[in-house]
Design an enzyme around this catalytic site. Structure first.
Site, PDB file in Angstrom:
ATOM      1  N   GLU A 202       0.831  -1.198   0.000  1.00  0.00           N
ATOM      2  CA  GLU A 202       0.000   0.000   0.000  1.00  0.00           C
ATOM      3  C   GLU A 202       0.867   1.251   0.000  1.00  0.00           C
ATOM      4  O   GLU A 202       0.479   2.283  -0.552  1.00  0.00           O
ATOM      5  CB  GLU A 202      -0.934  -0.009   1.212  1.00  0.00           C
ATOM      6  CG  GLU A 202      -2.119   0.933   1.089  1.00  0.00           C
ATOM      7  CD  GLU A 202      -3.177   0.686   2.138  1.00  0.00           C
ATOM      8  OE1 GLU A 202      -4.208   0.064   1.825  1.00  0.00           O
ATOM      9  OE2 GLU A 202      -2.968   1.117   3.290  1.00  0.00           O
TER      10      GLU A 202
ATOM     11  N   HIS B 278       7.100 -27.279   3.266  1.00  0.00           N
ATOM     12  CA  HIS B 278       6.315 -28.353   2.668  1.00  0.00           C
ATOM     13  C   HIS B 278       5.248 -27.800   1.731  1.00  0.00           C
ATOM     14  O   HIS B 278       4.295 -28.517   1.382  1.00  0.00           O
ATOM     15  CB  HIS B 278       5.683 -29.203   3.769  1.00  0.00           C
ATOM     16  CG  HIS B 278       6.707 -29.846   4.651  1.00  0.00           C
ATOM     17  ND1 HIS B 278       7.268 -31.072   4.374  1.00  0.00           N
ATOM     18  CD2 HIS B 278       7.310 -29.405   5.793  1.00  0.00           C
ATOM     19  CE1 HIS B 278       8.151 -31.372   5.317  1.00  0.00           C
ATOM     20  NE2 HIS B 278       8.201 -30.373   6.182  1.00  0.00           N
TER      21      HIS B 278
ATOM     22  N   LYS C 154     -13.645   1.586  -3.632  1.00  0.00           N
ATOM     23  CA  LYS C 154     -14.667   1.867  -2.628  1.00  0.00           C
ATOM     24  C   LYS C 154     -15.814   2.668  -3.238  1.00  0.00           C
ATOM     25  O   LYS C 154     -16.995   2.375  -3.013  1.00  0.00           O
ATOM     26  CB  LYS C 154     -14.065   2.677  -1.471  1.00  0.00           C
ATOM     27  CG  LYS C 154     -13.085   1.940  -0.584  1.00  0.00           C
ATOM     28  CD  LYS C 154     -12.634   2.901   0.515  1.00  0.00           C
ATOM     29  CE  LYS C 154     -11.597   2.296   1.428  1.00  0.00           C
ATOM     30  NZ  LYS C 154     -11.152   3.270   2.457  1.00  0.00           N
TER      31      LYS C 154
END
Length: 559
Positions: free
Chosen positions: A356, A387, A513
């Protein structure tokens, strides 16, 4: 044009690094160690309690000198000092950048526009301490007179990632008998699952939103409010909700007593705010004294960053290594590999901090950047990651610089499978082995000497030469966690200075937004009415959504 807004790629320091890369790109970490027997001891840094080994990097001492020259050409020292003075270095929002003021000791002084910000910070910290003491002691009671047993933090972005990560990392220091949970996602399953086994009469919510208008946070808070009032009545809101906000009018309209509103300031960005009132849930869990130690840890690295020459400055050196790989070797990602399950959310926290801040394509003056910025941060705790994705690190074709993080003393230790030894020793032996194998690999000649079957030599060869830094500390304490966070905060800042980026805004978050707010009525209406300017893809998906919601069947229509 000021240094921080100029094109760093046009400087002689950048051009020298390009030429140096061309001259030394074939040089391997194995060869660097063979040529310099003191490398493993000397290419280390100490910052606070952090011991940082960067010897397994594809750099010579000359490379490091050239990188420091680049930092000076970009004006790193000047911009650093301007930040600490409280100058308005966040130019796009005309704000100072003072997360470092959150951890200044009470006797310090920092005046911005004639105002003593340290006094403001410590007034809020004192109020947080009084509140957390009341909650932890049982003096604060819910509407039915029962003590609070669970605190639920409702926030998103920096109001969630920071306190959530810190609480998980320091949960072994929680000593109040109060558990802490977190709700962030506007997906209703987050709230439903979090509240499923809780009792409204013993639950308190911290609603963290600076403006008290963040859509996701206020939607979750409204549903939490309904959950409380349906069981306990409207009068219960004031005993079961507090706010971290600066909007007293909206907080009061929600039903929260503004005496229980804890503020913070425009000069603190969300991703830098965990040391502010945003960390209230953490303080409730670990107590005000441990929270003070947490802030002291930040301050330790702040002083190191402010006072140490660039040649020995840990955040600066690590930032320069990031630039070296991103911009001169084409590395696109950075793996964060904490060998501590308690730091399980640390990679996600750093994702926001780094991506950001520096995920920008224009400089602070609005001109386009002529180089790559903003590496992708990702990772998982060891040894789980071994793994999962370490195969790509060891034998893949991508360059992935990695940061290993480990501790000498565990929070808890248990014996190994045979009843002797130490599980923590097993964990840390894996850390040391992985950094070694990434750096030095396994050659065909070594495999041949071990009588490896000829047809398997190519498959078992490990090229090595994957760079890594290892960050070690005595133990994961509140102070050490603050030191780790500050180490990365200042790394990100230095990288932003080099690119000329404004690292403290996030305009890219805002458009999504806005468009979500514009589209939500089309999803809620159910009458097929769509905005006329929608693209065909979005329109078709919304029609499909309407069909399933209305009839339980998907109907894909043409726009």
């Amino acid at each position: 044009m000021t240094a921080q807004h100029s094109d760093i790629t046009a400087t002689s320091a950048w051009q020298k690094l390009h030429a140096h890369r061309d001259e030394t790109s074939a040089l391997t970490i194995r060869e660097l160690f063979a040529a310099d027997t003191e490398r493993g001891r000397e290419l280390t840094l100490t910052a606070g309690e952090l011991y940082i080994d960067y010897s397994k990097q594809r750099v010579s001492r000359h490379t490091l000198a050239l990188l420091v020259e680049l930092a000076r050409a970009a004006g790193v020292e000047e911009r650093r000092d301007a930040m600490f003075r409280g100058e308005r270095i966040n130019t796009s929002e005309d704000r100072a950048v003072l997360h470092t003021a959150l951890r200044l000791p009470a006797h310090a002084s920092l005046r911005v526009d004639g105002h003593d910000v340290v006094a403001d910070v410590h007034r809020v910290l004192a109020r947080m301490g009084v509140f957390s003491d009341r909650l932890r002691s049982g003096e604060w009671r819910g509407a039915t007179g029962r003590p609070i047993m669970t605190v639920v933090n409702i926030g998103i972005g920096g109001s969630d990632l920071g306190p959530h990560m810190v609480y998980r990392a320091l949960r072994h220091y929680a000593d109040s008998g109060i558990s802490v949970r977190f709700i962030s996602n506007v997906d209703p399953s987050d709230l439903v699952a979090t509240l499923a086994d809780l009792d409204p009469s013993t639950t308190l919510f911290i609603v963290a939103s600076k403006t008290f208008s963040t859509l996701e946070t206020l939607t979750n808070a409204a549903n939490a409010r309904r959950w409380v009032t349906s069981a306990l009545g409207e009068q219960a809101v004031a005993r079961h909700f507090v706010a971290v906000s600066t909007n007293a009018e909206r907080v009061a309209a929600f039903g929260i007593d503004t005496e229980n509103m804890f503020g913070f300031w425009d000069w603190v960005g969300g991703r830098y705010s965990v040391g502010s009132a945003v960390g209230l849930a953490v303080m409730v869990a670990i107590g005000k004294d441990s929270f003070e130690e947490f802030l002291d840890g930040f301050h330790t690295i702040d002083r190191h960053f402010a006072d140490t020459p660039l040649e020995d400055n840990a955040p600066a050196i690590l930032a320069l290594l990031g630039v070296w790989y991103s911009n001169f070797f084409g590395a696109e990602t950075r793996a964060i590999l904490p060998y501590s399950n308690d730091l399980g959310r640390f990679p996600a926290y750093l994702q926001q901090l780094a991506m950001e801040s520096n995920g920008k394509s224009v400089r602070a003056d609005g001109s386009p950047i002529g180089t790559t910025t903003g590496a992708v941060f990702w990772g998982e705790p060891g040894s789980n990651g071994q793994h999962a994705f370490y195969q790509l690190l060891h034998q893949g074709t991508r360059l992935v610089p990695a940061d290993f993080i480990g501790f000498a003393e565990p929070t808890h230790d248990l014996p190994a499978a045979d009843g002797a030894g130490s599980m923590h020793n097993i964990l840390m032996s894996n850390l040391f082995a992985q950094s070694r194998v990434l750096a030095f690999g396994k050659t065909p000649e070594e495999l041949t000497r071990e009588d490896t079957a000829p047809d398997l030599i190519a498959h078992k060869t490990m090229p090595g030469n994957q760079p890594s830094t290892t960050i070690l500390a005595p133990r994961l304490t509140p102070s050490v966690l603050g030191q780790l966070i500050a180490l990365y905060e200042h790394q990100v800042f230095v990288e932003g200075i080099i690119y000329g980026i404004g690292s403290f805004d996030q305009w890219g978050v805002e458009l999504g937004k806005t468009q979500a707010l514009e589209l939500e009525p089309a999803l809620s209406s159910g009458n097929g009415s769509l905005p006329s300017d929608l693209d065909s893809s979005t329109a078709s998906m919304i029609r499909w959504y309407h069909g399933v919601r209305a009839h339980g069947t998907a109907t894909v229509g043409r726009p």
